[in-house]
Design a protein around this motif. Sequence first.
Motif, PDB file in Angstrom:
ATOM      1  N   VAL A 117      47.992  36.691  47.260  1.00 36.20           N
ATOM      2  CA  VAL A 117      48.151  37.179  45.894  1.00 36.20           C
ATOM      3  C   VAL A 117      47.369  38.485  45.723  1.00 36.20           C
ATOM      4  N   ALA A 118      46.098  38.452  46.070  1.00 34.59           N
ATOM      5  CA  ALA A 118      45.261  39.639  45.932  1.00 34.59           C
ATOM      6  C   ALA A 118      44.034  39.477  46.814  1.00 34.59           C
ATOM      7  N   ALA A 119      43.532  40.596  47.304  1.00 34.64           N
ATOM      8  CA  ALA A 119      42.328  40.573  48.129  1.00 34.64           C
ATOM      9  C   ALA A 119      41.477  41.788  47.796  1.00 34.64           C
ATOM     10  N   ILE A 120      40.178  41.667  48.056  1.00 33.58           N
ATOM     11  CA  ILE A 120      39.252  42.761  47.785  1.00 33.58           C
ATOM     12  C   ILE A 120      38.234  42.810  48.903  1.00 33.58           C
ATOM     13  N   THR A 121      37.949  44.008  49.395  1.00 34.56           N
ATOM     14  CA  THR A 121      36.991  44.160  50.476  1.00 34.56           C
ATOM     15  C   THR A 121      35.575  44.241  49.924  1.00 34.56           C
ATOM     16  N   ARG A 122      34.628  44.214  50.839  1.00 36.88           N
ATOM     17  CA  ARG A 122      33.230  44.322  50.461  1.00 36.88           C
ATOM     18  C   ARG A 122      32.976  45.629  49.697  1.00 36.88           C
ATOM     19  N   GLY A 123      33.726  46.667  50.060  1.00 40.63           N
ATOM     20  CA  GLY A 123      33.556  47.961  49.413  1.00 40.63           C
ATOM     21  C   GLY A 123      34.329  48.125  48.120  1.00 40.63           C
ATOM     22  N   GLY A 124      35.163  47.138  47.778  1.00 38.69           N
ATOM     23  CA  GLY A 124      35.876  47.196  46.509  1.00 38.69           C
ATOM     24  C   GLY A 124      37.337  47.617  46.609  1.00 38.69           C
ATOM     25  N   SER A 125      37.846  47.854  47.798  1.00 35.17           N
ATOM     26  CA  SER A 125      39.262  48.190  47.935  1.00 35.17           C
ATOM     27  C   SER A 125      40.097  46.939  47.693  1.00 35.17           C
ATOM     28  N   THR A 126      41.186  47.117  46.971  1.00 32.82           N
ATOM     29  CA  THR A 126      42.002  45.970  46.590  1.00 32.82           C
ATOM     30  C   THR A 126      43.416  46.064  47.170  1.00 32.82           C
ATOM     31  N   ASN A 127      44.024  44.903  47.281  1.00 32.63           N
ATOM     32  CA  ASN A 127      45.395  44.798  47.767  1.00 32.63           C
ATOM     33  C   ASN A 127      46.074  43.690  46.970  1.00 32.63           C
ATOM     34  N   TYR A 128      47.256  43.986  46.440  1.00 37.36           N
ATOM     35  CA  TYR A 128      47.968  43.025  45.607  1.00 37.36           C
ATOM     36  C   TYR A 128      49.371  42.775  46.141  1.00 37.36           C
ATOM     37  N   ALA A 129      49.846  41.553  45.962  1.00 39.22           N
ATOM     38  CA  ALA A 129      51.255  41.283  46.205  1.00 39.22           C
ATOM     39  C   ALA A 129      52.066  42.073  45.185  1.00 39.22           C
ATOM     40  N   PHE A 130      53.234  42.536  45.600  1.00 35.73           N
ATOM     41  CA  PHE A 130      54.051  43.358  44.705  1.00 35.73           C
ATOM     42  C   PHE A 130      54.378  42.606  43.415  1.00 35.73           C
ATOM     43  N   SER A 131      54.571  41.301  43.530  1.00 37.67           N
ATOM     44  CA  SER A 131      55.007  40.492  42.383  1.00 37.67           C
ATOM     45  C   SER A 131      53.938  40.355  41.301  1.00 37.67           C
ATOM     46  N   VAL A 132      52.684  40.649  41.642  1.00 36.12           N
ATOM     47  CA  VAL A 132      51.616  40.474  40.643  1.00 36.12           C
ATOM     48  C   VAL A 132      50.961  41.787  40.260  1.00 36.12           C
ATOM     49  N   LYS A 133      51.352  42.861  40.918  1.00 36.84           N
ATOM     50  CA  LYS A 133      50.736  44.146  40.621  1.00 36.84           C
ATOM     51  C   LYS A 133      50.925  44.480  39.153  1.00 36.84           C
ATOM     52  N   ASP A 134      49.904  45.037  38.556  1.00 39.55           N
ATOM     53  CA  ASP A 134      49.879  45.439  37.141  1.00 39.55           C
ATOM     54  C   ASP A 134      49.750  44.259  36.191  1.00 39.55           C
ATOM     55  N   ARG A 135      49.734  43.034  36.715  1.00 42.22           N
ATOM     56  CA  ARG A 135      49.516  41.862  35.865  1.00 42.22           C
ATOM     57  C   ARG A 135      48.207  41.154  36.206  1.00 42.22           C
ATOM     58  N   PHE A 136      47.854  41.159  37.485  1.00 45.14           N
ATOM     59  CA  PHE A 136      46.654  40.473  37.937  1.00 45.14           C
ATOM     60  C   PHE A 136      45.590  41.496  38.340  1.00 45.14           C
ATOM     61  N   THR A 137      44.328  41.117  38.155  1.00 44.33           N
ATOM     62  CA  THR A 137      43.219  41.979  38.567  1.00 44.33           C
ATOM     63  C   THR A 137      42.182  41.135  39.297  1.00 44.33           C
ATOM     64  N   ILE A 138      41.847  41.567  40.501  1.00 43.24           N
ATOM     65  CA  ILE A 138      40.834  40.866  41.285  1.00 43.24           C
ATOM     66  C   ILE A 138      39.525  41.619  41.203  1.00 43.24           C
ATOM     67  N   SER A 139      38.420  40.850  41.186  1.00 47.27           N
ATOM     68  CA  SER A 139      37.098  41.456  41.181  1.00 47.27           C
ATOM     69  C   SER A 139      36.148  40.546  41.947  1.00 47.27           C
ATOM     70  N   ARG A 140      35.031  41.108  42.380  1.00 48.44           N
ATOM     71  CA  ARG A 140      34.048  40.300  43.096  1.00 48.44           C
ATOM     72  C   ARG A 140      32.649  40.779  42.799  1.00 48.44           C
ATOM     73  N   ASP A 141      31.723  39.876  43.008  1.00 52.98           N
ATOM     74  CA  ASP A 141      30.298  40.173  42.868  1.00 52.98           C
ATOM     75  C   ASP A 141      29.668  39.877  44.216  1.00 52.98           C
ATOM     76  N   ASN A 142      29.338  40.918  44.967  1.00 52.83           N
ATOM     77  CA  ASN A 142      28.800  40.705  46.318  1.00 52.83           C
ATOM     78  C   ASN A 142      27.457  39.986  46.307  1.00 52.83           C
ATOM     79  N   ALA A 143      26.648  40.289  45.325  1.00 55.74           N
ATOM     80  CA  ALA A 143      25.320  39.666  45.262  1.00 55.74           C
ATOM     81  C   ALA A 143      25.419  38.164  45.012  1.00 55.74           C
ATOM     82  N   GLN A 144      26.409  37.772  44.223  1.00 52.69           N
ATOM     83  CA  GLN A 144      26.583  36.359  43.892  1.00 52.69           C
ATOM     84  C   GLN A 144      27.586  35.662  44.799  1.00 52.69           C
ATOM     85  N   ASN A 145      28.281  36.432  45.631  1.00 51.66           N
ATOM     86  CA  ASN A 145      29.344  35.881  46.484  1.00 51.66           C
ATOM     87  C   ASN A 145      30.381  35.140  45.652  1.00 51.66           C
ATOM     88  N   THR A 146      30.865  35.811  44.624  1.00 51.06           N
ATOM     89  CA  THR A 146      31.916  35.247  43.793  1.00 51.06           C
ATOM     90  C   THR A 146      33.113  36.212  43.758  1.00 51.06           C
TER      91      THR A 146
END
Length: 114
Positions: free
Chosen positions: A48-77
């Motif tokens: 569906v979506a992925a995010i690298t340690r540096g913040g680069s994101t990748n989305y499935a075409f079907s969810v682009k512009d509807r879904f947003t992925i985020s992460r907190d490296n310090a909290q590992n969330t």
Amino acid sequence: QVQLVESGGGLVQPGGSLRLSCAASGVSFTFNSMGWYRQAPGKQRELVAAITRGGSTNYAFSVKDRFTISRDNAQNTVSLQMNSLKPEDTAVYYCNANIVINYWGQGTQVTVSS
């Protein structure tokens, strides 16, 4: 041992929103990538979506512009904000985290239905 625990799934009407969260425990490092996969009945698990340690994101075409992925490296969330949900988004959503090997959560059900 590493554990990924998801939360935030549920039932929502078409056009609604949900936020999924995933927290990793038992880790003393930062994952290379974190993301979300889903599996609908009778279908293969898909990214569906992925995010690298540096913040680069990748989305499935079907969810682009509807879904947003985020992460907190310090909290590992990692979180997935899902807007404008459609019935075809109905699936079990799995949290994924990768460093050398893949780790998986137990899955959380998302159902989009009126």
